[in-house]
Motif scaffolding. Structure first.
Motif, short mmCIF file in Angstrom:
data_model
loop_
_atom_site.label_atom_id
_atom_site.label_comp_id
_atom_site.label_asym_id
_atom_site.label_seq_id
_atom_site.Cartn_x
_atom_site.Cartn_y
_atom_site.Cartn_z
N ARG A 48 -41.11 -16.90 -2.78
CA ARG A 48 -40.95 -15.49 -2.42
C ARG A 48 -39.53 -15.01 -2.72
O ARG A 48 -39.02 -14.12 -2.05
CB ARG A 48 -41.26 -15.31 -0.94
N THR A 70 -39.54 -19.97 0.52
CA THR A 70 -40.82 -20.55 0.11
C THR A 70 -41.76 -20.65 1.30
O THR A 70 -41.32 -20.68 2.46
CB THR A 70 -40.64 -21.97 -0.49
N TYR A 92 -50.22 -13.63 -6.38
CA TYR A 92 -48.83 -13.53 -6.81
C TYR A 92 -48.72 -13.77 -8.31
O TYR A 92 -49.55 -14.42 -8.90
CB TYR A 92 -47.95 -14.50 -6.02
#
Length: 185
Positions: A11, A15, A85
């Protein structure tokens, strides 16, 4: 691979670990009830004051690394992280059931429980599928979000060391070679 997959999510500075709902065991099984309809549950670790109320000034950023109480953010997803993502943000780790059980055990043991025996909720995130629970461990300069994730993977039985881990990229680089291994090797 999805049945035995665990997801490591980058991110940016932080993480998180994603477990399929079917792999939640022990103390984490309660999240099936808390998040009905979820397919994957992400777990992230951080300092309570910094994680539950993001910094809005330079002064708040400066005190961020100082030791303090920690929380585990639990985020429910109706899909898998590799679909949610962008490319390069997720490492899919094949794991055996014993490994996911050990991972669940590590995370579950770090969740503080209330009188009812359930994880102790301390804050609701910006969305209802994001909840923050009190952690037993404390956040320090040497026990951060990324070190916690690396430690969790190591406790699951993966050859991932948390030694010297500070940045998200370090965790991702240590785990990336494991994405191609057969489960349990």
């Amino acid at each position: 691979m999805a049945g035995n997959a665990v997801y490591l999510v980058d991110r940016g500075w932080h993480t998180e670990i994603g477990l399929p709902v079917a792999a939640l065991s022990g103390r984490l099984a309660v999240f099936r009830e808390i998040f009905p309809g979820a397919r994957t549950v992400l777990f992230g670790y951080g300092k309570k004051t910094f994680f539950t109320a993001p910094a809005s000034s330079i002064e708040e950023y400066l005190i961020g690394p100082f030791p303090g109480p920690a929380v585990v953010q639990v985020f429910a997803m109706t899909t898998t992280p590799d679909r949610a993502y962008g490319p390069g943000a997720v490492v899919v780790l094949p794991m055996r059931r014993a490994e996911t059980d050990r991972l669940s055990d590590f995370i579950g043991r770090d969740l503080e429980t209330g009188r009812d025996g359930r994880p102790r909720l301390v804050a609701v995130g910006h969305r209802p599928e994001s909840l923050f629970y009190a952690a037993r461990s404390r956040y320090t300069l040497f026990h951060t979000c990324n070190g916690w994730v690396a430690q969790a993977l190591g406790r699951a039985g993966l050859p991932v060391s948390d030694a010297g881990v500070v940045f998200a990229g370090q965790v991702m680089a240590r785990a990336a070679p494991l994405a191609c291994r057969p489960a349990g090797r």
